[in-house]
Design an enzyme around this catalytic site. Structure first.
Site, PDB file in Angstrom:
ATOM      1  N   HIS A 192       0.818  -1.160  -0.226  1.00  0.00           N
ATOM      2  CA  HIS A 192      -0.058   0.117  -0.036  1.00  0.00           C
ATOM      3  C   HIS A 192       0.769   1.279   0.030  1.00  0.00           C
ATOM      4  O   HIS A 192       0.260   2.390  -0.063  1.00  0.00           O
ATOM      5  CB  HIS A 192      -1.003  -0.181   1.347  1.00  0.00           C
ATOM      6  CG  HIS A 192      -0.359   0.441   2.426  1.00  0.00           C
ATOM      7  ND1 HIS A 192       0.038  -0.553   3.369  1.00  0.00           N
ATOM      8  CD2 HIS A 192      -0.056   1.703   2.973  1.00  0.00           C
ATOM      9  CE1 HIS A 192       0.466   0.261   4.492  1.00  0.00           C
ATOM     10  NE2 HIS A 192       0.331   1.297   4.330  1.00  0.00           N
ATOM     11  N   GLU A 237      19.850   6.033   8.725  1.00  0.00           N
ATOM     12  CA  GLU A 237      19.335   7.132   9.366  1.00  0.00           C
ATOM     13  C   GLU A 237      19.027   6.954  10.997  1.00  0.00           C
ATOM     14  O   GLU A 237      18.619   5.873  11.235  1.00  0.00           O
ATOM     15  CB  GLU A 237      18.050   7.592   8.716  1.00  0.00           C
ATOM     16  CG  GLU A 237      17.524   8.938   9.327  1.00  0.00           C
ATOM     17  CD  GLU A 237      18.457  10.334   8.972  1.00  0.00           C
ATOM     18  OE1 GLU A 237      19.359  10.397   9.793  1.00  0.00           O
ATOM     19  OE2 GLU A 237      18.102  10.931   8.208  1.00  0.00           O
ATOM     20  N   ASN A 275      18.179  10.505  13.135  1.00  0.00           N
ATOM     21  CA  ASN A 275      17.342  11.500  13.211  1.00  0.00           C
ATOM     22  C   ASN A 275      17.079  12.284  11.873  1.00  0.00           C
ATOM     23  O   ASN A 275      17.958  12.810  11.391  1.00  0.00           O
ATOM     24  CB  ASN A 275      18.084  12.534  14.056  1.00  0.00           C
ATOM     25  CG  ASN A 275      17.066  13.798  14.465  1.00  0.00           C
ATOM     26  OD1 ASN A 275      16.194  14.078  13.892  1.00  0.00           O
ATOM     27  ND2 ASN A 275      17.165  14.456  15.620  1.00  0.00           N
ATOM     28  N   ASP A 302      23.670  12.928  12.930  1.00  0.00           N
ATOM     29  CA  ASP A 302      23.122  12.282  13.908  1.00  0.00           C
ATOM     30  C   ASP A 302      23.786  12.097  15.310  1.00  0.00           C
ATOM     31  O   ASP A 302      24.781  11.437  15.309  1.00  0.00           O
ATOM     32  CB  ASP A 302      22.775  10.791  13.391  1.00  0.00           C
ATOM     33  CG  ASP A 302      21.602  10.674  12.303  1.00  0.00           C
ATOM     34  OD1 ASP A 302      20.804  11.385  12.360  1.00  0.00           O
ATOM     35  OD2 ASP A 302      21.662  10.203  11.351  1.00  0.00           O
ATOM     36  N   ASP A 347      -0.348  -7.619   1.486  1.00  0.00           N
ATOM     37  CA  ASP A 347       0.365  -6.160   1.428  1.00  0.00           C
ATOM     38  C   ASP A 347       1.701  -6.381   1.694  1.00  0.00           C
ATOM     39  O   ASP A 347       2.297  -5.999   2.932  1.00  0.00           O
ATOM     40  CB  ASP A 347      -0.688  -5.363   2.790  1.00  0.00           C
ATOM     41  CG  ASP A 347      -0.198  -3.911   2.746  1.00  0.00           C
ATOM     42  OD1 ASP A 347       0.274  -3.442   1.769  1.00  0.00           O
ATOM     43  OD2 ASP A 347      -0.572  -3.122   3.603  1.00  0.00           O
ATOM     44  N   SER A 403       4.209   2.392   8.489  1.00  0.00           N
ATOM     45  CA  SER A 403       3.763   1.633   7.192  1.00  0.00           C
ATOM     46  C   SER A 403       4.940   0.989   6.695  1.00  0.00           C
ATOM     47  O   SER A 403       5.932   1.932   6.199  1.00  0.00           O
ATOM     48  CB  SER A 403       2.725   2.398   6.364  1.00  0.00           C
ATOM     49  OG  SER A 403       1.648   2.878   7.257  1.00  0.00           O
TER      50      SER A 403
END
Length: 381
Positions: free
Chosen positions: A160, A180, A182, A188, A227, A326
């Protein structure tokens, strides 16, 4: 008695109210759902090796605590794994190219938290987390989903995040960010109030060569079945302490796990298509709901939970995948016979209750073990 045993015995007294005390060599189930026998720690090579690792991480300490299955006098006993299956695979996986996936020496490695100034530093925690960067026609850019690195060329995410309804198709996926911590800072760093430590290298942005969405996924399906999607990166990435893949459940022993009742971990920046997020990586431990209970619960909302999905969280308000992304990972940890621990990808964040974090309502995740054949079929060197 050394400090580890002092804490272990103390914690044993705290948790023993929900532990069924075992007789000598009584069969049991380990925290990562393997068959075992209830024995003294010194009689279990794998857990003894885990206990002796220094520095011992919080994850491994918790695993030892959850392994307690009884006692001999005042000495706690642990559930020692008896079955170590290393080569069992089904026909689909056997016919695929397993060399496309990293070995357990490279994937899901629990480096343990580095000690800095007497305080834990988690800049290198979950180095397989990815952020998906999108762009609008006017040039505005935004991170709107997460993902997880599974080898040096592929990221796994939710379908999605790539194929949504027409309202959200104005956002075009641009690249993947790895390494990553921050996302709102050029540098970072973490600080304990006295000392500051920073990542020695910046995160990397990698363009996407190909988007591979599961053929059975239908963006109009309110149940979000199938999904799951793959992103092939334009170039291979080099592994570091801050960019590293998670392990996939290729072995039969991993793919057979139901995860029912297990405590799994969600991590990310809280990045979704329609709500604000955290600047830094977050994590939360959540229990997996029994599948039949989840099916019954979601039927009240006229939703169907399939065997390809996992329900987890909801035992506390605001403590589900609101802390994740997500497309981000739901993770389990397994310990082998040498006491080495690895993180495995159990699920992909799919959807949850609205508003996020409603008590007694878990989030729903795509069960990765059900898609191992599909994943390997669509990967290439």
């Amino acid at each position: 008695m050394n400090m580890f045993w002092f804490h272990l015995c103390l914690l044993f007294q705290i948790v023993c109210y929900h532990v069924v005390l075992a007789e000598n060599n009584e069969t049991c189930v380990t925290p990562d759902e393997h068959k075992g026998k209830c024995v003294l720690m010194d009689d279990c090579a794998s857990l003894s090796a885990l206990r002796k690792k220094r520095p011992i991480s919080l994850i491994n300490t918790n695993f030892l605590i959850l392994s307690i299955c009884g006692s001999q006098g005042k000495i706690p006993k642990v559930c020692c794994r008896t079955e170590i299956a290393k080569t069992e695979t089904d026909d689909v996986l056997h016919s695929s190219n397993p060399n496309l996936l990293p070995s357990t020496r490279e994937c899901g490695v629990d480096l343990g938290k580095k000690i800095f100034g007497g305080h834990d530093v988690d800049l290198d925690e979950f180095p397989w987390l990815a952020l998906l960067l999108y762009e609008l026609p006017n040039g505005r850019q935004s991170f709107r989903c997460g993902g997880v690195l599974i080898n040096d060329r592929y990221v796994l995410t939710a379908a999605h995040c790539l194929k949504e309804n027409k309202r959200q198709q104005i956002w075009k996926l641009k690249s993947v960010r790895l390494g990553e911590y921050n996302k709102d800072s050029d540098e970072d760093c973490t600080s304990n109030g006295f000392n500051t430590v920073c990542l020695p290298i910046p995160p990397i942005d990698v363009n996407i060569e190909e988007e591979i969405i599961n053929e059975k996924y239908d963006p109009k399906d309110k149940n979000l079945k199938h999904d799951i999607a793959l992103l092939r990166l334009e170039t291979k990435v080099s592994y570091t302490d801050y960019v590293r893949p998670i392990c996939l459940p290729t072995l039969l022993e991993e793919r057979k796990k139901t995860y029912n009742g297990m405590i799994l971990t969600v991590a990310g920046w809280g990045q979704t298509e329609n709500r604000s997020s955290s600047s830094v990586k977050l994590k939360v431990s959540i229990p997996v709901m029994k599948h039949s209970d989840c099916k019954a619960l979601f039927s009240e909302a006229r939703k169907v939970i399939s065997d390809e999905q996992i329900c987890a969280g909801g035992e506390e308000e605001n403590k589900i995948s609101c802390r994740g992304d997500s497309g981000g990972p739901l993770m389990s940890i397994s310990v082998d016979e040498n006491g080495d621990s690895n993180w495995y990808l159990a699920g992909i964040v799919s959807y949850g209750p609205v508003p996020c974090g409603v008590k007694d309502w878990p989030a729903v995740y795509t069960r990765v073990s059900k898609y191992m054949g599909w994943i390997l079929k669509h990967m290439k060197p």
